[in-house]
Design a protein around this motif. Structure first.
Motif, PDB file in Angstrom:
ATOM      1  N   VAL A   1       1.073  -1.319   0.187  1.00  0.00           N
ATOM      2  CA  VAL A   1      -0.232  -0.388   0.367  1.00  0.00           C
ATOM      3  C   VAL A   1       0.524   1.317  -0.232  1.00  0.00           C
ATOM      4  O   VAL A   1       0.246   2.443  -0.958  1.00  0.00           O
ATOM      5  CB  VAL A   1      -0.852   0.341   0.816  1.00  0.00           C
ATOM      6  CG1 VAL A   1      -1.419   1.496   0.885  1.00  0.00           C
ATOM      7  CG2 VAL A   1      -2.069  -1.280   1.304  1.00  0.00           C
ATOM      8  N   ARG A   2       1.797   1.735   0.880  1.00  0.00           N
ATOM      9  CA  ARG A   2       2.544   2.140   0.941  1.00  0.00           C
ATOM     10  C   ARG A   2       3.991   2.733  -0.418  1.00  0.00           C
ATOM     11  O   ARG A   2       3.319   3.715  -1.131  1.00  0.00           O
ATOM     12  CB  ARG A   2       3.890   2.202   1.922  1.00  0.00           C
ATOM     13  CG  ARG A   2       3.174   2.653   3.287  1.00  0.00           C
ATOM     14  CD  ARG A   2       3.831   2.007   4.512  1.00  0.00           C
ATOM     15  NE  ARG A   2       3.479   3.121   5.775  1.00  0.00           N
ATOM     16  CZ  ARG A   2       3.750   1.951   7.231  1.00  0.00           C
ATOM     17  NH1 ARG A   2       4.567   1.292   6.769  1.00  0.00           N
ATOM     18  NH2 ARG A   2       2.779   2.559   8.087  1.00  0.00           N
ATOM     19  N   TYR A   3       3.954   1.164  -1.017  1.00  0.00           N
ATOM     20  CA  TYR A   3       5.047   1.244  -2.274  1.00  0.00           C
ATOM     21  C   TYR A   3       3.483   1.624  -2.947  1.00  0.00           C
ATOM     22  O   TYR A   3       4.763   2.384  -3.661  1.00  0.00           O
ATOM     23  CB  TYR A   3       5.115   0.278  -2.593  1.00  0.00           C
ATOM     24  CG  TYR A   3       5.641   0.061  -3.891  1.00  0.00           C
ATOM     25  CD1 TYR A   3       7.491  -0.135  -4.532  1.00  0.00           C
ATOM     26  CD2 TYR A   3       5.203  -0.234  -4.710  1.00  0.00           C
ATOM     27  CE1 TYR A   3       7.445   0.114  -5.492  1.00  0.00           C
ATOM     28  CE2 TYR A   3       5.704  -0.837  -6.372  1.00  0.00           C
ATOM     29  CZ  TYR A   3       6.939   0.239  -6.507  1.00  0.00           C
ATOM     30  OH  TYR A   3       7.809  -0.130  -7.802  1.00  0.00           O
ATOM     31  N   GLU A   4       2.529   1.825  -3.607  1.00  0.00           N
ATOM     32  CA  GLU A   4       1.531   2.048  -4.527  1.00  0.00           C
ATOM     33  C   GLU A   4       1.997   3.859  -4.284  1.00  0.00           C
ATOM     34  O   GLU A   4       1.912   4.387  -5.136  1.00  0.00           O
ATOM     35  CB  GLU A   4       0.889   1.358  -4.245  1.00  0.00           C
ATOM     36  CG  GLU A   4       0.732   0.005  -5.224  1.00  0.00           C
ATOM     37  CD  GLU A   4       1.307   0.312  -6.565  1.00  0.00           C
ATOM     38  OE1 GLU A   4       1.158   0.383  -7.365  1.00  0.00           O
ATOM     39  OE2 GLU A   4       1.901  -0.852  -6.614  1.00  0.00           O
ATOM     40  N   ALA A   5       1.368   4.303  -2.707  1.00  0.00           N
ATOM     41  CA  ALA A   5       1.546   5.259  -2.535  1.00  0.00           C
ATOM     42  C   ALA A   5       2.152   6.657  -3.160  1.00  0.00           C
ATOM     43  O   ALA A   5       2.091   7.620  -3.638  1.00  0.00           O
ATOM     44  CB  ALA A   5       1.288   5.757  -1.473  1.00  0.00           C
ATOM     45  N   ILE A   6       3.764   5.886  -2.873  1.00  0.00           N
ATOM     46  CA  ILE A   6       4.950   6.590  -2.907  1.00  0.00           C
ATOM     47  C   ILE A   6       5.569   6.503  -4.672  1.00  0.00           C
ATOM     48  O   ILE A   6       5.442   7.790  -4.908  1.00  0.00           O
ATOM     49  CB  ILE A   6       6.146   5.734  -2.455  1.00  0.00           C
ATOM     50  CG1 ILE A   6       5.662   6.485  -0.578  1.00  0.00           C
ATOM     51  CG2 ILE A   6       7.197   6.582  -2.494  1.00  0.00           C
ATOM     52  CD1 ILE A   6       7.440   5.178  -0.446  1.00  0.00           C
TER      53      ILE A   6
END
Length: 121
Positions: free
Chosen positions: A63-68
């Motif tokens: 989730v954080r990877y995609e957000a970044i």
């Protein structure tokens, strides 16, 4: 016959945070002003970021990877739209880099907490 050195890729959360700091100082053109790194360009610098994020994806989480990645894309568009840093879009791009730093700092703190708990156990 000499070969060019491989492109540096940030391989840890800490290195990614350092890379984002570099991006803040080099934005909006991402060109090296010293002459030591003539290959630096937006494609090169953002490529390093994307490659480093991919290397650390398991640490960052999906989730954080995609957000970044989404934030990085937004920042890139803003920097491309303001190469002279005179219409405010580069400033907005730098704000996005700070958001990416916030996410990675959160990940870093969580890893530190887990490490500290393991040491106590």
């Amino acid at each position: 016959m000499s070969t060019a050195p491989a492109r540096y890729v940030p391989a840890t959360i800490s290195e990614l945070l350092d890379h984002l700091e570099l991006m803040l100082t080099m934005s909006p053109t991402f060109k090296d002003r010293t002459g030591y790194f003539p290959k630096h360009s937006p494609d090169y610098i953002f490529g390093q970021l994307y490659d480093g994020l991919l290397l650390s994806k398991s640490d960052i989480g999906d989730v954080r990877y995609e957000a970044i990645v989404v934030l990085a894309g937004e920042a890139r568009v803003l920097f491309d739209a303001d190469p002279q840093d005179d219409n405010g879009q580069a400033h907005e791009g730098r704000k996005i880099i700070l958001k990416m730093e916030d996410i990675l700092n959160e990940v870093f703190r969580e890893h530190e907490k887990r490490r500290d708990r393991k040491r106590r156990d």
